[in-house]
Design a protein around this motif. Structure first.
Motif, short mmCIF file in Angstrom:
data_model
loop_
_atom_site.label_atom_id
_atom_site.label_comp_id
_atom_site.label_asym_id
_atom_site.label_seq_id
_atom_site.Cartn_x
_atom_site.Cartn_y
_atom_site.Cartn_z
N GLN A 238 -46.48 -2.69 56.26
CA GLN A 238 -45.62 -3.59 56.90
C GLN A 238 -44.70 -2.94 57.79
OE1 GLN A 238 -44.16 -7.09 54.30
NE2 GLN A 238 -44.73 -5.45 52.82
N THR A 239 -44.78 -3.14 59.13
CA THR A 239 -43.55 -2.73 59.79
C THR A 239 -42.87 -3.72 60.67
OG1 THR A 239 -45.05 -2.57 61.74
CG2 THR A 239 -45.21 -0.75 60.36
N THR A 240 -41.54 -3.27 60.73
CA THR A 240 -40.62 -4.15 61.73
C THR A 240 -40.45 -3.40 63.10
OG1 THR A 240 -39.68 -4.90 59.96
CG2 THR A 240 -38.47 -5.47 61.68
N GLN A 241 -40.38 -4.40 63.97
CA GLN A 241 -39.92 -3.89 65.34
C GLN A 241 -38.63 -4.57 65.74
OE1 GLN A 241 -42.62 -4.91 68.72
NE2 GLN A 241 -41.35 -3.96 70.30
N VAL A 242 -37.68 -3.76 66.04
CA VAL A 242 -36.25 -4.18 66.36
C VAL A 242 -36.05 -3.96 67.77
CG1 VAL A 242 -33.84 -4.03 65.90
CG2 VAL A 242 -35.60 -3.76 64.02
#
Length: 471
Positions: A274-278
């Motif tokens: 799981q990765t988050t882009q900010v």
């Protein structure tokens, strides 16, 4: 008859058993540490917490947007009813899924904004799985890197924290939780050009035609379902946190001459990627970081606080003494905004670590050790207090001594030798049955202003001790 009296004074308790030369002489000192806001354009983005939305910080006017990618974990040893017992079939006798949905369960305790605010989302199929061997940071864009499948599944969806599609009677039931249910029941065409009535049918037929794809999560992800990117296409004013994300594929089957409804469930869990882009308003954050009369903590990514510790001053003031304790307190400043109901919360926990350890700590998934890394919660005194960072002071002093002994230019090559970072973190257990703590970058919305800055050094309170050598 006798009467006996004695003193209750305990000041000398134990000292009569200790040799005078072993007694400690204690001294104290206060030193100054200087702080500054430390701009961070991205942080390590593999995490357990999943956030989605776009908001405006009422204190600073800065905007922050988060999107995410999720893969789905396949249960080991998954078995479905035999092909002949599946009732869900089309007119030609081919197995089909009755429906397919992604269920996203809100963690209402950590969501931000108006529950009725609507955001527009696109669920986009990945062309290939994101690699386990790549280090992903929050500025990594799967669009630019070619991970999105051209002509692949694209499902628009309108997201809000309150699911008003359910009746009030259902919403008032005990145990009811708002969820977002994204239907993937439209016609779907795979990479080979095969067309299915929905995405779930694509998965089910491959289960029976290619059971090797379902051996484990790795084969499932690499051969069949590389994952989805959840893109924010429009909207402002809400940030959602999801406590669980599942893909459910519904079908009917026969057992003992009765028809049952069941579903195949796959979940987005820590075992898969799981990765988050900010996306942050970096120009506004830069202006905040340049303020000299305070420092900031803002997440996700955003701003940390860097501290220059008085290592040499402490060591040289008591050359022959040992450190008993080193104490630092970071005081919060009250917000200047009082008329907003959506002020961001201050971080619940912060970590202190050497500046040069920032990347390796999270990339290698280390845990805090109270030797070089320390954690402090937000206290009722509206502050973060580190009661004893003496180990860190000693470690930094020793690193300098050893470095200079090996290389006269060591200081110029290690300009951060006496600097540490204060940053917001999230802490969770490795599993529901484990007491092992996982420390991650805070990917939720938090913000606070701290006393300090170039104009206001903060106190470092030190207690020294040495043995009494006068006897």
């Amino acid at each position: 008859m006798a009467i006996w009296s004695c003193t209750t004074d305990t000041d000398t308790l134990g000292s009569s058993l200790t040799n005078n030369s072993d007694k400690l002489i204690v001294d104290t000192g206060t030193f100054k540490a200087y702080t500054r806001s430390f701009l961070v354009d991205s942080v390590y983005a593999r995490n357990n917490d999943t956030y989605f939305g776009r908001v405006k910080d009422p204190e600073t006017g800065t905007y922050v947007k988060t999107e995410f990618m999720a893969q789905f974990n396949l249960q080991e040893g998954l078995t479905l009813p035999s092909r002949s017992n599946i009732v869900s079939k089309d007119s030609a006798g081919n197995i089909v899924a009755d429906s397919c949905e992604i269920w996203m369960v809100f963690d209402k305790s950590a969501c931000y904004g108006d529950s009725l605010t609507a955001l527009k989302m696109n669920v986009l199929e990945l062309h290939k799985p994101m690699s386990e061997t790549v280090t992903y940071y929050s500025n990594y864009d799967p669009r630019e890197k070619g991970y999105l499948r051209e002509g692949g599944l694209k499902k628009p969806f309108v997201l809000s924290l309150s699911n008003l599609t359910y009746s009030d009677s259902i919403r008032k039931l005990t145990g009811y939780t708002d969820i977002a249910r994204i239907s993937l029941s439209d016609e779907y065409t795979d990479k080979e050009g095969n067309t299915y009535n929905n995405y779930g049918t694509y998965i089910l037929r491959n289960y029976y035609d290619h059971p090797e794809y379902f051996k484990n999560s790795y084969t499932f992800i690499n051969k069949l379902c590389p994952g989805f990117f959840f893109e924010l296409s429009d909207g402002l004013g809400m940030m959602a946190k999801f406590s669980a994300i599942e893909m459910r594929i519904f079908y009917r089957f026969l057992k003992d001459d009765k028809t049952y409804v069941s579903y195949l469930a796959t979940s987005s869990t820590p075992e898969v990627l799981q990765t988050t882009q900010v996306s942050n308003d970096m120009s506004a954050l830069t202006r905040l970081a340049e303020e000299q009369n305070c420092t900031y903590l803002k997440a996700p990514a955003g701003i940390f606080t860097e501290v220059t510790l008085p290592i040499d001053e402490i060591a040289e003031s008591h050359v022959n003494d040992s450190l008993l304790s080193v104490n630092m307190t970071f005081l919060r400043q009250n917000s200047d905004v009082t008329d907003s109901q959506y002020l961001m919360d201050a971080p619940s926990n912060v970590m202190l670590m050497p500046t040069d350890s920032l990347k390796t700590f999270f990339e290698k998934e280390k845990s805090y050790d109270y030797k070089s890394t320390f954690i402090a919660p937000l206290a009722i005194t509206n502050s973060y207090t580190f009661n004893n960072i003496g180990n860190l002071i000693t470690l930094m002093r020793e690193n300098k001594k050893k470095g200079l002994a090996a290389d006269p230019d060591w200081l110029s090559k290690h300009p951060n030798w006496n600097k540490v970072l204060l940053l917001p973190i999230s802490i969770s257990n490795a599993s529901s049955t484990s007491s092992v703590s996982i420390v991650e970058n805070q990917m939720g919305l938090v913000s606070t202003k701290l006393q300090g800055g170039a104009d206001t050094p903060i106190d470092v309170k030190v207690v020294f001790a040495r043995y009494n050598n006068t006897y």
